[in-house]
Design a protein around this motif. Structure first.
Motif, PDB file in Angstrom:
ATOM      1  N   ALA A  73      37.348  71.388  37.065  1.00 12.15           N
ATOM      2  CA  ALA A  73      38.418  72.370  37.259  1.00 12.15           C
ATOM      3  C   ALA A  73      39.745  71.710  37.624  1.00 12.15           C
ATOM      4  CB  ALA A  73      38.018  73.380  38.332  1.00 12.15           C
ATOM      5  N   GLY A  74      39.741  70.379  37.816  1.00 14.78           N
ATOM      6  CA  GLY A  74      40.993  69.668  38.061  1.00 14.78           C
ATOM      7  C   GLY A  74      41.159  69.043  39.429  1.00 14.78           C
ATOM      8  N   GLU A  75      40.232  69.256  40.352  1.00 17.62           N
ATOM      9  CA  GLU A  75      40.356  68.617  41.667  1.00 17.62           C
ATOM     10  C   GLU A  75      40.147  67.115  41.486  1.00 17.62           C
ATOM     11  OE1 GLU A  75      38.488  69.032  46.154  1.00 17.62           O
ATOM     12  OE2 GLU A  75      38.210  70.654  44.722  1.00 17.62           O
ATOM     13  N   ASP A  76      41.102  66.323  41.964  1.00 16.90           N
ATOM     14  CA  ASP A  76      41.076  64.892  41.658  1.00 16.90           C
ATOM     15  C   ASP A  76      41.551  64.075  42.851  1.00 16.90           C
ATOM     16  OD1 ASP A  76      41.162  62.360  40.519  1.00 16.90           O
ATOM     17  OD2 ASP A  76      42.367  62.969  38.812  1.00 16.90           O
ATOM     18  N   TYR A  77      40.705  63.139  43.275  1.00 16.38           N
ATOM     19  CA  TYR A  77      41.038  62.232  44.372  1.00 16.38           C
ATOM     20  C   TYR A  77      41.213  60.796  43.881  1.00 16.38           C
ATOM     21  CZ  TYR A  77      39.584  66.203  47.122  1.00 16.38           C
ATOM     22  OH  TYR A  77      39.485  67.461  47.643  1.00 16.38           O
ATOM     23  N   SER A  78      41.135  60.586  42.577  1.00 14.68           N
ATOM     24  CA  SER A  78      41.117  59.233  42.016  1.00 14.68           C
ATOM     25  C   SER A  78      42.489  58.662  41.706  1.00 14.68           C
ATOM     26  CB  SER A  78      40.304  59.227  40.725  1.00 14.68           C
ATOM     27  OG  SER A  78      41.007  59.924  39.708  1.00 14.68           O
ATOM     28  N   GLN A  79      43.503  59.490  41.693  1.00 13.25           N
ATOM     29  CA  GLN A  79      44.855  59.081  41.305  1.00 13.25           C
ATOM     30  C   GLN A  79      44.846  58.415  39.925  1.00 13.25           C
ATOM     31  OE1 GLN A  79      46.600  56.837  44.510  1.00 13.25           O
ATOM     32  NE2 GLN A  79      46.540  58.573  45.895  1.00 13.25           N
ATOM     33  N   GLY A  80      43.938  58.869  39.058  1.00 12.21           N
ATOM     34  CA  GLY A  80      43.889  58.380  37.687  1.00 12.21           C
ATOM     35  C   GLY A  80      43.123  57.095  37.466  1.00 12.21           C
ATOM     36  N   HIS A  81      42.559  56.541  38.520  1.00 13.28           N
ATOM     37  CA  HIS A  81      41.849  55.269  38.387  1.00 13.28           C
ATOM     38  C   HIS A  81      40.540  55.423  37.619  1.00 13.28           C
ATOM     39  CE1 HIS A  81      44.597  53.005  40.868  1.00 13.28           C
ATOM     40  NE2 HIS A  81      44.569  53.979  41.761  1.00 13.28           N
ATOM     41  N   CYS A  82      40.172  54.368  36.922  1.00 18.63           N
ATOM     42  CA  CYS A  82      38.936  54.335  36.136  1.00 18.63           C
ATOM     43  C   CYS A  82      37.862  53.491  36.796  1.00 18.63           C
ATOM     44  CB  CYS A  82      39.225  53.794  34.738  1.00 18.63           C
ATOM     45  SG  CYS A  82      40.260  54.893  33.754  1.00 18.63           S
ATOM     46  N   SER A  83      38.128  53.028  38.002  1.00 21.44           N
ATOM     47  CA  SER A  83      37.183  52.197  38.741  1.00 21.44           C
ATOM     48  C   SER A  83      37.288  52.536  40.219  1.00 21.44           C
ATOM     49  CB  SER A  83      37.505  50.723  38.519  1.00 21.44           C
ATOM     50  OG  SER A  83      36.695  49.907  39.316  1.00 21.44           O
ATOM     51  N   LEU A  84      36.170  52.586  40.883  1.00 16.22           N
ATOM     52  CA  LEU A  84      36.174  52.918  42.310  1.00 16.22           C
ATOM     53  C   LEU A  84      36.822  51.836  43.160  1.00 16.22           C
ATOM     54  CD1 LEU A  84      32.609  54.407  42.611  1.00 16.22           C
ATOM     55  CD2 LEU A  84      34.772  55.626  42.508  1.00 16.22           C
ATOM     56  N   GLN A  85      36.780  50.604  42.705  1.00 14.86           N
ATOM     57  CA  GLN A  85      37.366  49.523  43.493  1.00 14.86           C
ATOM     58  C   GLN A  85      38.878  49.653  43.622  1.00 14.86           C
ATOM     59  OE1 GLN A  85      35.238  49.085  40.905  1.00 14.86           O
ATOM     60  NE2 GLN A  85      33.933  47.333  41.225  1.00 14.86           N
ATOM     61  N   HIS A  86      39.512  50.444  42.748  1.00 12.27           N
ATOM     62  CA  HIS A  86      40.966  50.541  42.758  1.00 12.27           C
ATOM     63  C   HIS A  86      41.504  51.797  43.432  1.00 12.27           C
ATOM     64  CE1 HIS A  86      40.145  47.835  39.281  1.00 12.27           C
ATOM     65  NE2 HIS A  86      40.881  47.101  40.071  1.00 12.27           N
ATOM     66  N   VAL A  87      40.639  52.607  43.977  1.00 10.46           N
ATOM     67  CA  VAL A  87      41.094  53.825  44.634  1.00 10.46           C
ATOM     68  C   VAL A  87      41.657  53.462  46.008  1.00 10.46           C
ATOM     69  CG1 VAL A  87      40.385  56.069  45.530  1.00 10.46           C
ATOM     70  CG2 VAL A  87      39.422  55.222  43.384  1.00 10.46           C
ATOM     71  N   PRO A  88      42.900  53.861  46.291  1.00 16.69           N
ATOM     72  CA  PRO A  88      43.521  53.517  47.575  1.00 16.69           C
ATOM     73  C   PRO A  88      42.750  54.088  48.765  1.00 16.69           C
ATOM     74  CG  PRO A  88      45.138  54.386  46.048  1.00 16.69           C
ATOM     75  CD  PRO A  88      43.790  54.609  45.435  1.00 16.69           C
ATOM     76  N   VAL A  89      42.888  53.429  49.907  1.00 12.93           N
ATOM     77  CA  VAL A  89      42.141  53.802  51.115  1.00 12.93           C
ATOM     78  C   VAL A  89      42.939  54.757  51.983  1.00 12.93           C
ATOM     79  CG1 VAL A  89      41.105  52.921  53.227  1.00 12.93           C
ATOM     80  CG2 VAL A  89      40.994  51.577  51.142  1.00 12.93           C
ATOM     81  N   ARG A  90      42.285  55.831  52.411  1.00  3.90           N
ATOM     82  CA  ARG A  90      42.841  56.701  53.445  1.00  3.90           C
ATOM     83  C   ARG A  90      41.810  56.989  54.509  1.00  3.90           C
ATOM     84  NH1 ARG A  90      46.140  61.288  50.161  1.00  3.90           N
ATOM     85  NH2 ARG A  90      47.614  59.899  49.168  1.00  3.90           N
ATOM     86  N   LYS A  91      40.568  56.706  54.213  1.00  8.75           N
ATOM     87  CA  LYS A  91      39.462  56.893  55.150  1.00  8.75           C
ATOM     88  C   LYS A  91      38.642  55.611  55.167  1.00  8.75           C
ATOM     89  CE  LYS A  91      39.086  61.236  56.679  1.00  8.75           C
ATOM     90  NZ  LYS A  91      38.938  61.594  58.035  1.00  8.75           N
TER      91      LYS A  91
END
Length: 107
Positions: A73-91
Motif C-alpha cells: 500500500a506504499g508504507e516504506d522505511y527503506s528510503q529506496g534502498h535495495c539492500s538492508l546494509q544501506h538503510v540509515p540508522v535511527r534505532k
C-alpha cells in the motif's frame, strides 16, 4: 518476508518487503517478486532462507501479512534502498538471524 524477518517487529517486516519491492523496480534486479527472492549473485543466494530451506518451514504470521499489505500500500522505511546494509540508522540494530547480517531498521 516471514522467513527473512522471523521474530522481527512489524517495521522490520515492512522493511524486508520494501527491499524486495525496491529490487523489483530497479533495473539491476529481476522484474518479479519471485525472481528477486530466488536470485543468486556469484553463486550466492540474495536471501538466505532460499538457501537454507527456511522459506519452506516458516508459518506466516498475521503480523507478516499486515506488513506485506502495508508495504504494498506504499508504507516504506527503506528510503529506496535495495539492500538492508544501506538503510540509515535511527534505532539500535536488530539481528535477523536468517539473513546473517546486521539490519538497521528505521524508527
Amino acid at each position: 518476508v516471514e522467513a527473512e524477518a522471523t521474530g522481527g517487529d512489524i517495521k522490520s517486516k515492512i522493511l524486508i518487503a520494501n527491499v524486495v519491492l525496491n529490487r523489483v523496480k530497479d533495473s539491476r534486479f529481476p522484474d518479479t517478486i519471485y525472481d528477486v527472492v530466488w536470485q543468486t549473485a556469484g553463486g550466492s543466494p540474495q536471501f538466505s532462507p532460499t538457501d537454507d530451506g527456511r522459506i519452506y518451514t516458516v508459518s506466516i504470521t498475521d503480523d507478516t501479512i499486515e506488513a506485506v499489505d502495508r508495504a504494498l500500500a506504499g508504507e516504506d522505511y527503506s528510503q529506496g534502498h535495495c539492500s538492508l546494509q544501506h538503510v540509515p540508522v535511527r534505532k539500535p540494530r536488530i539481528w535477523s538471524g536468517l539473513t546473517r547480517i546486521w539490519c538497521r531498521c528505521l524508527n
